[in-house]
Design a protein around this motif. Structure first.
Motif, mmCIF file in Angstrom:
data_model
loop_
_atom_site.group_PDB
_atom_site.id
_atom_site.type_symbol
_atom_site.label_atom_id
_atom_site.label_comp_id
_atom_site.label_asym_id
_atom_site.label_seq_id
_atom_site.Cartn_x
_atom_site.Cartn_y
_atom_site.Cartn_z
ATOM 1 N N GLN A 31 1.274 -1.209 0.211
ATOM 2 C CA GLN A 31 -0.081 0.247 -0.267
ATOM 3 C C GLN A 31 0.925 1.233 0.052
ATOM 4 N N TYR A 32 0.352 2.388 -0.985
ATOM 5 C CA TYR A 32 1.379 3.482 -0.828
ATOM 6 C C TYR A 32 0.401 4.952 -0.726
ATOM 7 N N GLU A 33 0.985 5.627 -0.023
ATOM 8 C CA GLU A 33 -0.128 6.912 -0.113
ATOM 9 C C GLU A 33 1.333 7.639 0.091
ATOM 10 N N ARG A 34 1.230 9.221 -0.311
ATOM 11 C CA ARG A 34 1.822 10.027 -0.835
ATOM 12 C C ARG A 34 2.220 10.344 0.405
ATOM 13 N N HIS A 35 1.097 10.839 1.230
ATOM 14 C CA HIS A 35 1.150 12.119 2.539
ATOM 15 C C HIS A 35 1.681 10.874 3.310
ATOM 16 N N ASN A 36 2.078 11.849 4.614
ATOM 17 C CA ASN A 36 2.997 10.841 6.031
ATOM 18 C C ASN A 36 2.896 10.693 6.971
ATOM 19 N N ASP A 37 0.849 10.174 6.557
ATOM 20 C CA ASP A 37 0.326 9.907 6.587
ATOM 21 C C ASP A 37 -0.771 9.242 6.945
ATOM 22 N N VAL A 38 -1.973 8.360 7.710
ATOM 23 C CA VAL A 38 -2.965 7.661 6.876
ATOM 24 C C VAL A 38 -4.634 8.967 6.972
ATOM 25 N N THR A 105 5.163 7.761 -0.313
ATOM 26 C CA THR A 105 5.683 7.187 -1.534
ATOM 27 C C THR A 105 4.238 7.879 -1.870
ATOM 28 N N GLU A 106 4.507 8.498 -3.980
ATOM 29 C CA GLU A 106 4.210 9.178 -4.075
ATOM 30 C C GLU A 106 3.981 8.179 -5.543
ATOM 31 N N VAL A 107 2.898 7.363 -6.087
ATOM 32 C CA VAL A 107 2.599 6.623 -6.953
ATOM 33 C C VAL A 107 2.667 7.606 -8.505
ATOM 34 N N SER A 108 3.921 7.488 -9.501
ATOM 35 C CA SER A 108 3.334 8.722 -10.650
ATOM 36 C C SER A 108 2.834 7.937 -11.732
ATOM 37 N N ARG A 120 5.235 2.758 -11.401
ATOM 38 C CA ARG A 120 6.180 3.764 -11.160
ATOM 39 C C ARG A 120 6.466 4.602 -9.800
ATOM 40 N N LEU A 121 6.593 4.184 -9.306
ATOM 41 C CA LEU A 121 7.384 5.569 -8.037
ATOM 42 C C LEU A 121 7.958 6.929 -8.369
ATOM 43 N N ALA A 122 7.713 7.679 -7.279
ATOM 44 C CA ALA A 122 8.184 8.850 -7.334
ATOM 45 C C ALA A 122 9.858 9.052 -7.449
ATOM 46 N N ASP A 123 10.289 8.518 -6.792
ATOM 47 C CA ASP A 123 11.635 7.655 -6.810
ATOM 48 C C ASP A 123 11.934 7.274 -8.005
ATOM 49 N N GLY A 124 12.102 6.522 -8.675
ATOM 50 C CA GLY A 124 12.438 6.379 -10.026
ATOM 51 C C GLY A 124 12.092 4.688 -10.441
#
Length: 450
Positions: A31-38, A105-108, A120-124
């Motif tokens: 599970q991926y979440e771009r913010h630092n909390d749920v 962790t942002e999904v791009s 693909r994640l924002a970190d590549g």
């Protein structure tokens, strides 16, 4: 499904509901979440959230919440945003979901290759999954109208609004009267030098409490009635409680009760009755520091706040993956892609009831479907056939308005019944009220473990 791992994008209420369901049926997921909390939009610190300080649930504590995880009894009938956030976090903690979420962790980008989904994640970095669930919500892309003329004051979308102190010393116009627009108009009524709200159509105003009880609780506890009879009784009760709203400037609705998303608010009528806020018709244009309206009137305005809704977008997924109509993805049961197996959109639904319990109902259908693609393919094939061919009527007999917004609107009762029918056809008999009990009996519910 060769690759069993599932990618869940988003850790708001919908994403957390699915995470619990996947965990309970034993399907591996990330599970991926771009913010630092749920918590999704309920976290005021989440960049881009449309939440504001005075926001409360428009469904009551008693009828809302995740299945088998009721909101605390010390919560008020309509909890505030901080209470909802705390409750959502406690749900994630109780079911051990936090250790499976990659926060910050942002999904791009998401693309399909054969039966696999490449994420693909924002970190590549890249990951490969057998299924992808888009659960990132619908209120992140503000929709702002364009009017002729030049406005010399401040104009912005309500998504940027946070606190009524922003209205001090200003003449404020709120454009739009959905539930958020009504809340914000009430804030302006308390804090602004003058407050106006522009509406294009009339609304049926339902108070949050009727006879001392939450309005939706009365509906939940009442016997099931035909729509026409429920409408007749409710309309009569509203007339007795409120009188004719047109004397306060509210246009008469151009639709029947229940045919549009309900306006649930108890404060707006109070402020209209006391002259703290005034209703204006649609905006015609701007003229310096004045806003002109279609009835020929105008007002000097310092701040225009557009409570005009949001475009539904999934920025990490090419639009071609879903069929869109009227800014809404066209999905089976508002969840399953008909064109791409194992692509889901969870939470892309508007409903005349609490969404949390509906998230749980559909999450369990998704989870058991994904599990049985490996463990019981014949059951999964039943749902495959329905996804391809079934065109259910989820209106519950209500003729919802023919608008872009209502193209994804469902009646909660009809939605639940259809999901139960689908589950029974596939042999997933746990997907009825009490659906979690057999699963929790194996490991103990969080409350039992505590």
């Amino acid at each position: 499904m060769g690759n069993r791992r599932v990618c869940v994008i988003g850790a708001g209420p919908a994403g957390l509901s699915l995470a619990r369901a996947l965990r309970l049926v034993g399907v591996e997921y990330d599970q991926y979440e771009r913010h630092n909390d749920v918590g999704g939009i309920w976290d005021l610190d989440n960049p881009g959230t449309p939440m504001y300080e005075s926001a409360h649930f428009i469904s009551s504590r008693q009828t809302s919440g995740f299945f088998d995880f009721p909101m605390p009894e010390h919560f008020p009938d309509y909890p505030g945003n901080r209470q909802i956030l705390a409750y959502t976090r406690s749900f994630a903690e109780a079911y051990g979901l936090l250790d499976r979420i990659r926060l910050g962790t942002e999904v791009s980008d998401v693309t399909r290759s054969g039966d696999d989904w490449h994420v693909r994640l924002a970190d590549g970095s890249r990951e490969v999954y057998g299924a992808v669930v888009c659960a990132t919500g619908t209120t992140w892309a503000p929709r702002t109208p364009c009017y002729p003329g030049r406005f010399d004051g401040e104009a912005r979308h309500s998504g940027s609004y946070r606190d009524l102190l922003e209205f001090r010393g200003k003449r404020v116009l709120v454009v739009g009267l959905g539930n958020s627009g009504a809340d914000i108009a009430c804030d302006a009524a308390q804090a602004a030098d003058a407050a106006f709200v522009s509406v294009r159509r009339g609304y049926h105003l339902i108070p949050k409490h009727i006879l001392g009880l939450p309005a939706d609780l009365i509906k939940e506890q009442s016997p099931a009635l035909p729509v026409w009879l429920e409408r007749l009784l409710t309309a009569g009760l509203l007339r007795a409680l409120q009188g004719d709203l047109s004397k306060y400037g509210m246009p008469k609705p151009d639709h029947k009760l229940f045919e549009s998303h309900p306006l649930l608010n108890s404060q707006l009528l109070h402020h209209l009755q006391h002259g703290d806020v005034a209703i204006k018709p649609d905006v015609a244009g701007f003229d310096g520091d004045r806003v002109r309206f279609v009835d020929g009137s105008s007002e000097r305005i310092d701040l225009v706040l557009y409570a005009t809704g949001y475009d539904w977008t999934i920025p990490y997924l090419d639009e071609d993956y879903f069929v869109w109509r009227g800014n809404r993805p066209q999905l089976y049961l508002n969840t399953f892609s008909r064109e791409h197996r194992n692509l889901f959109g969870l939470g892309y639904v508007e409903v005349n009831s609490s969404a949390y319990t509906l998230f749980d109902t559909i999450s369990n259908l998704v989870a058991q479907y994904l599990r049985d693609q490996v463990e019981a393919p014949r059951k999964a094939a039943v749902l495959d056939e329905l996804i391809a061919r079934d065109k259910p009527d989820l209106s519950g007999g209500i003729a919802f308005l023919d608008s872009a917004r209502h193209s994804s609107y469902v009646d909660a009762g009809a939605f639940r019944r259809r999901i139960a029918e689908v589950a029974l056809r596939a042999g997933w008999q746990n997907l009825t009220p009490g659906m979690f009990a057999p699963l929790q009996a194996r490991s103990g519910s969080p409350r039992q473990r505590a």
